[in-house]
Design a protein around this motif. Structure first.
Motif, PDB file in Angstrom:
ATOM      1  N   ILE A 277       1.240  -1.222   0.005  1.00 41.16           N
ATOM      2  CA  ILE A 277       0.203   0.123   0.457  1.00 41.16           C
ATOM      3  C   ILE A 277       0.810   1.085  -0.008  1.00 41.16           C
ATOM      4  N   VAL A 278       2.059   1.288   0.671  1.00 42.52           N
ATOM      5  CA  VAL A 278       3.025   2.566   0.678  1.00 42.52           C
ATOM      6  C   VAL A 278       3.272   2.634  -0.691  1.00 42.52           C
ATOM      7  N   MET A 279       3.722   1.534  -1.717  1.00 46.48           N
ATOM      8  CA  MET A 279       4.311   1.858  -2.943  1.00 46.48           C
ATOM      9  C   MET A 279       3.032   2.172  -3.626  1.00 46.48           C
TER      10      MET A 279
ATOM     11  N   TYR B 263      12.170  10.390 -11.605  1.00 44.15           N
ATOM     12  CA  TYR B 263      12.659  10.174 -12.988  1.00 44.15           C
ATOM     13  C   TYR B 263      11.042  10.624 -14.117  1.00 44.15           C
ATOM     14  N   HIS B 264      10.353   9.597 -13.406  1.00 38.01           N
ATOM     15  CA  HIS B 264       8.919   9.683 -14.284  1.00 38.01           C
ATOM     16  C   HIS B 264       8.294  11.041 -14.484  1.00 38.01           C
ATOM     17  N   LYS B 265       8.439  11.361 -13.286  1.00 33.58           N
ATOM     18  CA  LYS B 265       8.059  13.040 -13.087  1.00 33.58           C
ATOM     19  C   LYS B 265       8.325  13.876 -13.353  1.00 33.58           C
ATOM     20  N   TRP B 266       9.934  13.855 -13.112  1.00 40.32           N
ATOM     21  CA  TRP B 266      11.017  14.692 -14.162  1.00 40.32           C
ATOM     22  C   TRP B 266      10.613  14.444 -16.262  1.00 40.32           C
ATOM     23  N   MET B 267      10.690  13.434 -16.028  1.00 33.47           N
ATOM     24  CA  MET B 267       9.998  13.373 -17.976  1.00 33.47           C
ATOM     25  C   MET B 267       8.706  13.319 -18.509  1.00 33.47           C
TER      26      MET B 267
ATOM     27  N   LEU C 205      13.904  -4.214   7.559  1.00 36.57           N
ATOM     28  CA  LEU C 205      13.583  -2.199   7.368  1.00 36.57           C
ATOM     29  C   LEU C 205      14.412  -2.072   7.178  1.00 36.57           C
ATOM     30  N   ILE C 206      15.974  -2.932   6.653  1.00 37.28           N
ATOM     31  CA  ILE C 206      16.712  -2.460   5.464  1.00 37.28           C
ATOM     32  C   ILE C 206      15.759  -2.580   4.033  1.00 37.28           C
ATOM     33  N   ALA C 207      15.529  -3.681   4.099  1.00 37.43           N
ATOM     34  CA  ALA C 207      14.980  -3.834   2.691  1.00 37.43           C
ATOM     35  C   ALA C 207      13.557  -3.223   1.838  1.00 37.43           C
ATOM     36  N   ASN C 208      13.023  -2.819   3.152  1.00 37.60           N
ATOM     37  CA  ASN C 208      11.473  -2.091   3.235  1.00 37.60           C
ATOM     38  C   ASN C 208      12.226  -0.491   2.329  1.00 37.60           C
ATOM     39  N   ALA C 209      13.454  -0.011   3.102  1.00 41.88           N
ATOM     40  CA  ALA C 209      14.049   1.592   2.865  1.00 41.88           C
ATOM     41  C   ALA C 209      14.881   1.494   1.833  1.00 41.88           C
ATOM     42  N   VAL C 210      14.868   0.287   1.286  1.00 36.40           N
ATOM     43  CA  VAL C 210      15.953  -0.230  -0.595  1.00 36.40           C
ATOM     44  C   VAL C 210      14.768  -0.089  -1.249  1.00 36.40           C
ATOM     45  N   ILE C 211      13.139  -1.283  -1.131  1.00 31.38           N
ATOM     46  CA  ILE C 211      11.987  -0.781  -1.956  1.00 31.38           C
ATOM     47  C   ILE C 211      11.899   0.272  -2.020  1.00 31.38           C
ATOM     48  N   TYR C 212      11.905   1.375  -0.667  1.00 33.13           N
ATOM     49  CA  TYR C 212      11.116   2.934  -0.773  1.00 33.13           C
ATOM     50  C   TYR C 212      12.111   3.622  -1.675  1.00 33.13           C
ATOM     51  N   LEU C 213      13.565   2.955  -1.345  1.00 33.10           N
ATOM     52  CA  LEU C 213      14.500   4.281  -2.087  1.00 33.10           C
ATOM     53  C   LEU C 213      14.244   4.519  -3.710  1.00 33.10           C
ATOM     54  N   CYS C 214      13.942   3.201  -4.090  1.00 33.41           N
ATOM     55  CA  CYS C 214      13.682   2.756  -5.660  1.00 33.41           C
ATOM     56  C   CYS C 214      12.392   3.189  -5.642  1.00 33.41           C
ATOM     57  N   MET C 215      11.271   3.007  -5.035  1.00 32.63           N
ATOM     58  CA  MET C 215      10.586   3.694  -5.831  1.00 32.63           C
ATOM     59  C   MET C 215      10.511   5.159  -5.931  1.00 32.63           C
ATOM     60  N   ASN C 216      10.975   5.952  -5.250  1.00 33.37           N
ATOM     61  CA  ASN C 216      11.268   7.096  -5.645  1.00 33.37           C
ATOM     62  C   ASN C 216      11.675   7.678  -6.304  1.00 33.37           C
TER      63      ASN C 216
ATOM     64  N   THR D 155       9.140  15.353  -1.081  1.00 33.70           N
ATOM     65  CA  THR D 155       8.781  15.139   0.078  1.00 33.70           C
ATOM     66  C   THR D 155       8.046  14.562   1.057  1.00 33.70           C
ATOM     67  N   ALA D 156       6.560  14.822   0.092  1.00 35.23           N
ATOM     68  CA  ALA D 156       5.299  13.554   0.582  1.00 35.23           C
ATOM     69  C   ALA D 156       5.871  12.194   0.239  1.00 35.23           C
ATOM     70  N   SER D 157       6.406  11.730  -0.995  1.00 32.96           N
ATOM     71  CA  SER D 157       6.812  10.854  -0.725  1.00 32.96           C
ATOM     72  C   SER D 157       7.985   9.777   0.293  1.00 32.96           C
ATOM     73  N   ALA D 158       8.520  11.450   0.569  1.00 29.78           N
ATOM     74  CA  ALA D 158       9.728  10.459   1.778  1.00 29.78           C
ATOM     75  C   ALA D 158       9.003  10.554   3.193  1.00 29.78           C
ATOM     76  N   VAL D 159       8.707  11.571   3.193  1.00 27.91           N
ATOM     77  CA  VAL D 159       7.735  11.293   4.263  1.00 27.91           C
ATOM     78  C   VAL D 159       6.930   9.992   4.750  1.00 27.91           C
ATOM     79  N   THR D 160       6.223   9.441   3.735  1.00 30.88           N
ATOM     80  CA  THR D 160       5.489   8.361   3.718  1.00 30.88           C
ATOM     81  C   THR D 160       6.273   7.337   3.847  1.00 30.88           C
ATOM     82  N   SER D 161       7.522   6.995   3.357  1.00 33.19           N
ATOM     83  CA  SER D 161       8.349   6.438   3.494  1.00 33.19           C
ATOM     84  C   SER D 161       9.239   5.845   4.542  1.00 33.19           C
TER      85      SER D 161
END
Length: 310
Positions: A117-119, A182-186, A166-177, A138-144
């Motif tokens: 759901i967070v993803m 990148y999608h937002k920029w393009m 927790l580290i695995a979740n952090a890596v997943i959230y970092l990749c999602m961000n 900012t919103a995505s970082a606060v959510t993660s």
């Protein structure tokens, strides 16, 4: 003047972006309402404990109500342009409540709970909410970070590999961000190019219409309107015939190198010869615009006299 033009351009671009994101944001609201309704239905027909049901029902019902109200409000384009960021924040808080309210009210939680759901929330922020890159990040970082912190505090300390989870979740959230950023920029680059191309096409069309009007005014100032209409009609016919000739025989020379003579016969024609006494000193002492105005009034009087003498 240039600063004002740049500000007007930025405001116009912002309005264009909001209009492009309006349908996406409306789709997000519909998805949130459908998700809330489906989950509430599943909870009501299940035999789970009442406390657990209430912990999920409260945020889901609030989310459905708020999203429905926002969906009604965003139908008004003027209201959406002014309050887009506030609508986004309200929907964002509702989505967060679906994740965090059950975590705070229930006794047990796990680091793997609500990760999907967070993803989805992160994806929605970057792709469907009417916010810029800084606000989305900012919103995505606060959510993660909020989910990582709460899941780390509320999870059972005796669970094996808690830190690694927790580290695995952090890596997943970092990749999602990173993917979302990148999608937002393009997307912003594509929207800017589309906006500039559209603006260029509109400006070219306006300039073409203006030049066409100026050309027609110049033509009407030299020859009468009925002759000007015949001249334009003849030019259009000639251009059409030339296009057909070139398409049929590309190497053939044009059928005619001269335009037609637009001559009309008139009987009983009188010609008036008039001379303005001391015109040279008169013209020397007057401005160009004033001289043209004087001559126009004089020729207008000649026309009136000619009309009256028919």
């Amino acid at each position: 003047m240039k600063l004002q033009k740049n500000m007007d351009m930025k405001n116009l671009y912002d309005r264009y972006c909001l209009r492009q994101k309006h349908s996406l944001f409306l789709s997000l609201l519909v998805l949130a309402i459908l998700y809330a309704v489906c989950v509430v239905t599943l909870i009501l027909i299940s035999d789970r404990p009442a406390r657990e049901n209430i912990a999920h029902l409260i945020p889901l019902c609030i989310t459905a109500a708020v999203c429905f109200l926002v969906a009604v409000c965003v139908q008004v384009q003027a209201l959406f342009r002014v309050l887009a960021i506030y609508f986004s924040v309200a929907v964002w808080f509702c989505l967060l409540s679906i994740v965090f309210v059950p975590m705070l009210l229930l006794e047990k939680t796990a680091t793997k709970d609500n990760v999907a759901i967070v993803m989805c929330i992160i994806v929605f922020i970057y792709t469907m909410m009417p916010v810029n890159k800084i606000q989305a990040l900012t919103a995505s970082a606060v959510t993660s970070i909020a989910h990582l912190v709460l899941s780390g505090i509320l999870s059972d300390r005796h669970v094996q590999c808690l830190n690694w989870q927790l580290i695995a979740n952090a890596v997943i959230y970092l990749c999602m961000n990173l993917v979302g950023l990148y999608h937002k920029w393009m997307t912003d680059i594509a929207q800017m190019h589309t906006f500039m191309d559209t603006r260029y096409c509109i400006e070219s069309r306006i300039k073409l219409e203006y030049e066409k009007e100026q050309q027609e005014q110049l033509l009407l100032s030299v020859i009468p309107a009925y002759i000007a209409a015949e001249v334009k009609r003849g030019i259009i016919v000639k251009m059409h015939q030339s296009t057909l000739d070139v398409s049929r025989r590309p190497s053939a020379p044009p059928s005619s190198m001269f335009h037609e003579m637009y001559v009309q016969m008139h009987k009983n024609v009188s010609i008036l010869y008039a001379d303005i006494v001391n015109f040279t000193p008169l013209a020397h002492g007057m401005e160009a615009a004033e001289l043209v105005k004087t001559l126009n009034e004089l020729f207008g009087r000649f026309d009136k006299i000619a009309q009256a003498s028919k």
